[in-house]
Design a protein around this motif. Structure first.
Motif, PDB file in Angstrom:
ATOM      1  N   LEU A 194      26.544  59.112  22.542  1.00 11.06           N
ATOM      2  CA  LEU A 194      25.365  59.935  21.981  1.00 11.06           C
ATOM      3  C   LEU A 194      25.339  61.283  22.328  1.00 11.06           C
ATOM      4  O   LEU A 194      24.795  62.169  21.385  1.00 11.06           O
ATOM      5  CB  LEU A 194      24.057  59.359  22.480  1.00 11.06           C
ATOM      6  N   HIS A 195      25.785  61.731  23.458  1.00 10.52           N
ATOM      7  CA  HIS A 195      25.870  63.135  23.904  1.00 10.52           C
ATOM      8  C   HIS A 195      26.552  64.026  22.742  1.00 10.52           C
ATOM      9  O   HIS A 195      26.066  64.917  22.253  1.00 10.52           O
ATOM     10  CB  HIS A 195      26.487  63.391  25.226  1.00 10.52           C
ATOM     11  N   HIS A 210      32.176  62.993  20.844  1.00 12.26           N
ATOM     12  CA  HIS A 210      32.583  63.129  22.074  1.00 12.26           C
ATOM     13  C   HIS A 210      31.834  62.848  23.145  1.00 12.26           C
ATOM     14  O   HIS A 210      30.548  63.520  23.282  1.00 12.26           O
ATOM     15  CB  HIS A 210      33.157  64.829  22.027  1.00 12.26           C
ATOM     16  N   HIS A 211      31.776  61.730  23.814  1.00 10.53           N
ATOM     17  CA  HIS A 211      30.840  61.389  24.865  1.00 10.53           C
ATOM     18  C   HIS A 211      29.616  60.525  24.332  1.00 10.53           C
ATOM     19  O   HIS A 211      28.538  61.122  24.616  1.00 10.53           O
ATOM     20  CB  HIS A 211      30.510  62.443  26.094  1.00 10.53           C
ATOM     21  N   GLY A 265      28.396  53.201  26.957  1.00  9.70           N
ATOM     22  CA  GLY A 265      28.198  52.654  28.043  1.00  9.70           C
ATOM     23  C   GLY A 265      29.697  52.379  28.764  1.00  9.70           C
ATOM     24  O   GLY A 265      30.626  53.346  28.749  1.00  9.70           O
ATOM     25  N   GLY A 266      29.787  51.504  29.688  1.00 10.14           N
ATOM     26  CA  GLY A 266      30.844  51.293  30.443  1.00 10.14           C
ATOM     27  C   GLY A 266      32.240  51.072  29.893  1.00 10.14           C
ATOM     28  O   GLY A 266      32.104  50.284  28.953  1.00 10.14           O
ATOM     29  N   PRO A 267      33.420  51.628  29.880  1.00 11.38           N
ATOM     30  CA  PRO A 267      34.645  51.291  29.056  1.00 11.38           C
ATOM     31  C   PRO A 267      35.252  50.027  29.605  1.00 11.38           C
ATOM     32  O   PRO A 267      34.737  49.362  30.455  1.00 11.38           O
ATOM     33  CB  PRO A 267      35.688  52.448  29.645  1.00 11.38           C
ATOM     34  N   GLY A 272      39.919  52.736  29.223  1.00 10.39           N
ATOM     35  CA  GLY A 272      38.851  53.984  29.212  1.00 10.39           C
ATOM     36  C   GLY A 272      38.561  54.208  27.825  1.00 10.39           C
ATOM     37  O   GLY A 272      39.017  53.903  27.010  1.00 10.39           O
ATOM     38  N   ALA A 273      37.241  54.966  27.763  1.00 10.92           N
ATOM     39  CA  ALA A 273      36.953  55.165  26.452  1.00 10.92           C
ATOM     40  C   ALA A 273      37.456  56.603  26.018  1.00 10.92           C
ATOM     41  O   ALA A 273      37.050  57.846  26.374  1.00 10.92           O
ATOM     42  CB  ALA A 273      35.301  55.350  26.613  1.00 10.92           C
ATOM     43  N   ALA A 274      38.516  56.548  25.009  1.00  8.22           N
ATOM     44  CA  ALA A 274      39.338  57.434  24.564  1.00  8.22           C
ATOM     45  C   ALA A 274      38.343  58.674  24.101  1.00  8.22           C
ATOM     46  O   ALA A 274      38.675  59.834  24.169  1.00  8.22           O
ATOM     47  CB  ALA A 274      40.173  57.097  23.642  1.00  8.22           C
ATOM     48  N   LEU A 275      37.107  58.380  23.522  1.00  6.26           N
ATOM     49  CA  LEU A 275      36.553  59.338  22.714  1.00  6.26           C
ATOM     50  C   LEU A 275      35.427  59.946  23.758  1.00  6.26           C
ATOM     51  O   LEU A 275      34.820  61.037  23.483  1.00  6.26           O
ATOM     52  CB  LEU A 275      35.551  58.942  21.823  1.00  6.26           C
ATOM     53  N   GLY A 276      35.429  59.486  25.066  1.00  2.00           N
ATOM     54  CA  GLY A 276      34.555  59.889  25.956  1.00  2.00           C
ATOM     55  C   GLY A 276      33.303  58.691  25.660  1.00  2.00           C
ATOM     56  O   GLY A 276      32.808  58.633  24.309  1.00  2.00           O
ATOM     57  N   SER A 277      32.528  58.452  26.835  1.00  2.00           N
ATOM     58  CA  SER A 277      31.153  57.658  26.608  1.00  2.00           C
ATOM     59  C   SER A 277      30.301  58.225  27.009  1.00  2.00           C
ATOM     60  O   SER A 277      30.228  59.377  27.441  1.00  2.00           O
ATOM     61  CB  SER A 277      31.711  56.236  27.312  1.00  2.00           C
TER      62      SER A 277
END
Lengths: 423, 423
Positions: free
Chosen positions: A48-49, A45-46, A14-16, A75-80
């Motif tokens: 559930l994707h 990475h990002h 979701g939103g960071p 921000g989401a460091a792992l990707g969201s």
């Protein structure tokens, strides 16, 4: 109790927020303290994707010294991602978890993510998976049930408090200034509500009632354009300017949602990243407000704060950062103690001085539900917050800025009136 | 030299800055050190409007302790205005100055205000006035001639640096993120240029070229929608996201200025306080960019930063604040030394370590002129800044924030590909 060593996976969803990486850092550093139970820590990475497409990051490969820097970065460091697991995705989820010996799943997200976590948990048995899931709350919207508040909220509350404290002094610089600020908040007005703390930032010889925000509009209160105009007119007539805050979710109540953009997989329409609601309210005020034209033209402006609310480095709440980190660490502790398939919560022990601890609640109490701002936090006039709300929000924000509105004595006039053609 | 004791008047004019009140505080506190020469210090309530309508504030009546609090507050504490003196106003100006024994006029403003100050100076003799005028530079736009930079610029530069540093990490959280940020700057791109400093905030294992802003568009460079789209496509193809900054003045170059709002007395159209330019560029990118849809939909968002750029308390540059204060103090010194009818300037002595002093220049060198970003500060590609610019801007901003973009090793895949229907 014999315990098999297994790997862990962290998902940011979701939103960071400005502190979502504190929770990540809390998980990674606490996991490292259980080398006999937790093997590698992976990051999807990002969201559930990353899990579905097997795009996993090896977080154990990062030097420990990096985590402090990552923790205080927005921000989401792992990707969201904003994906909802489809029925056809579920077998893949368990296949990937199995292939990488992942038994500990830390899902960091809001109420949509809680729904996704719950779905995975519900299907684990039928897929013969022994995965254990903990959901870690994260949302600037502060709209998760059970928990006193959500990591991420204190920082956005801190940002909007600063924004309004400065913005009203900017607006006050001009005659006939009507300043509309559109903040985030789709179904719940917690962020708009937090802007009320700007009233506490004002050192002034002015009437305390003159401090902004003068009007706050939450999605929880029925919005009427006529009442909005009446409110603006009344404040203008009293103090000659208006600095107000509206939650973007109001768009839902105006003219058949014509401000909406694209829709995500959870059915949420895009509201941020567009100035349309602000522009609409601007036009409405410019066309209808009656002002004292001898002072000059009406000056109506709208700012839509957008993504900076959740990503502004430099104004992060230290309380929020610390709690987000502790939630991450507590998650690992509960996971190791076998208390899983739940969501971490924050329990307020007392407000002054502020004290809180982490707790747990059932995922079903959180998934797909929204905690709106309760009636006792909204004043009877419908456009301001109660003292009870401010007591609730204040400790989450940290030290407030102080600004001063100059108010000096008028010099006695010595001349007659001046007449000037107005352009 | 016999010197008659007279009163002083301070005018704040045009758009406020985060440090305009530092200059005011510098003037008031320095004036108090000349009790035999300067009587009372007045403030014009709302700029030229206050002077014309004899709305004067008695600043000497304020307790000294208030000035520090006022100095660090954004907005024009006296109230500002965007009025240009009409021919019919001039006699009134000198009448009011005379009626209140005002001989020292401190005009704090930008190039429009310099024009107003010059007009008053030019007519003083014909109205038998011995008023002495000093113009004190103030503008976030940084577009005044002669002076190395303008008080107010360092703080807005600090704000936009923080905004981009956080915003890119927010944008990086999602696949296919194109983030457009519209900053202030009508004729000159100094503010957009300053956002380039965000590149220096990034501690990362990523390629340094990947740090935002990836593209910067200034009014100084001819804008073409096709080249803009090509630039965005190229950055997207390389790193999978784009975080860019455009100066609001670009609106002038797009489709017959259809984004303009009202026009002030100096002929400047309103550009801020509306999201139209951002929304337009958003649509343009959404309709034309070719993205990798296997990663999900394109995510295009625009934020128009608006007035917070010049009013955000909590991120004020300390260098900027100090210089703005010193400009005020130096103004009083020059006034007492009879060096008047000029504009205060800041002269840079050296860049590393940064050293500067105040100077003076003729008003005619400043009035109605705009200092645009010079060619040596704009890179050949037309959408990034040179190192020379960053060396120029860095000392004005103060300590930079540090953010860290996580980059971890990928875990080797163990399964075949996953196919998922895209909604």
């Amino acid at each position: 109790m014999p315990f098999q060593k297994a790997n862990a996976l962290v998902i940011q969803s979701g939103g960071p927020t400005a502190v979502i990486n504190q929770t990540l850092a809390g998980i990674v550093t606490a996991a490292a303290e259980h080398p006999n139970r937790i093997g590698q820590v992976f990051g999807a990475h990002h969201g559930l994707h990353g899990l579905l497409y097997e795009n996993l990051l090896d977080l154990s490969s990062l030097p420990t010294r990096n985590w402090q820097a990552i923790a205080h970065s927005p921000g989401a460091a792992l990707g969201s991602a904003r994906l909802k697991p489809l029925k056809t995705d579920l077998s893949r989820v368990f296949e990937v978890l199995e292939a990488h010996s992942i038994k500990y799943l830390f899902y960091v997200g809001g109420n949509d993510s809680a729904e996704a976590a719950q779905l995975i948990r519900e299907h684990a048995e039928s897929f013969k998976s022994d995965v254990r899931i903990l959901h870690m709350p994260k949302t600037i919207d502060n709209d998760l049930m059970v928990t006193d508040h959500c990591p991420g909220y204190g920082s956005v509350a801190r940002v909007v408090t600063h924004l309004v404290a400065g913005d009203d002094l900017d607006n006050r610089s001009f005659y006939n200034g009507i300043k509309i600020n559109v903040c985030m908040g789709r179904h719940a007005g917690w962020i708009a509500a937090a802007s009320s703390l700007a009233k506490l930032c004002r050192e002034s010889d002015e009437n305390p009632d003159d401090a902004a925000p003068h009007l706050i509009y939450l999605p929880e209160t029925k919005f009427s354009e006529q009442r909005f105009l009446d409110d603006v007119q009344r404040v203008y007539d009293r103090i000659g300017r208006v600095t107000l805050v509206v939650a973007e979710g109001l768009a839902d109540q105006i003219q058949n949602k014509r401000f909406e953009g694209e829709v995500d997989e959870f059915g949420n329409p895009q509201l941020s990243g567009s100035g349309k609601l602000g522009d609409h309210l601007c036009d409405l005020v410019a066309k209808n407000l009656s002002v004292d034209h001898s002072l000059g033209k009406i000056r109506v402006r709208a700012d839509t704060w957008g993504y900076l609310q959740r990503s502004l480095t430099g104004l992060i709440s230290q309380v929020d950062a610390r709690e987000a980190y502790q939630v991450g660490r507590a998650g690992v502790r509960h996971m190791m103690e076998g208390e899983t398939d739940q969501m971490l919560t924050i329990r307020r022990l007392q407000t002054d001085p502020y004290q809180a601890e982490t707790g747990l609640c059932d995922l079903a109490e959180v998934a797909q539900k929204t905690k709106v701002v309760p009636p006792e936090f909204i004043a009877e006039d419908g456009h301001s917050m109660t003292e009870k709300f401010m007591e609730y929000a204040l400790p989450l924000v940290g030290e407030l800025p102080h600004v001063h509105a100059l108010k000096a004595e008028r010099v006695a006039k010595r001349l007659g009136e001046h007449f000037r053609p107005h352009s």
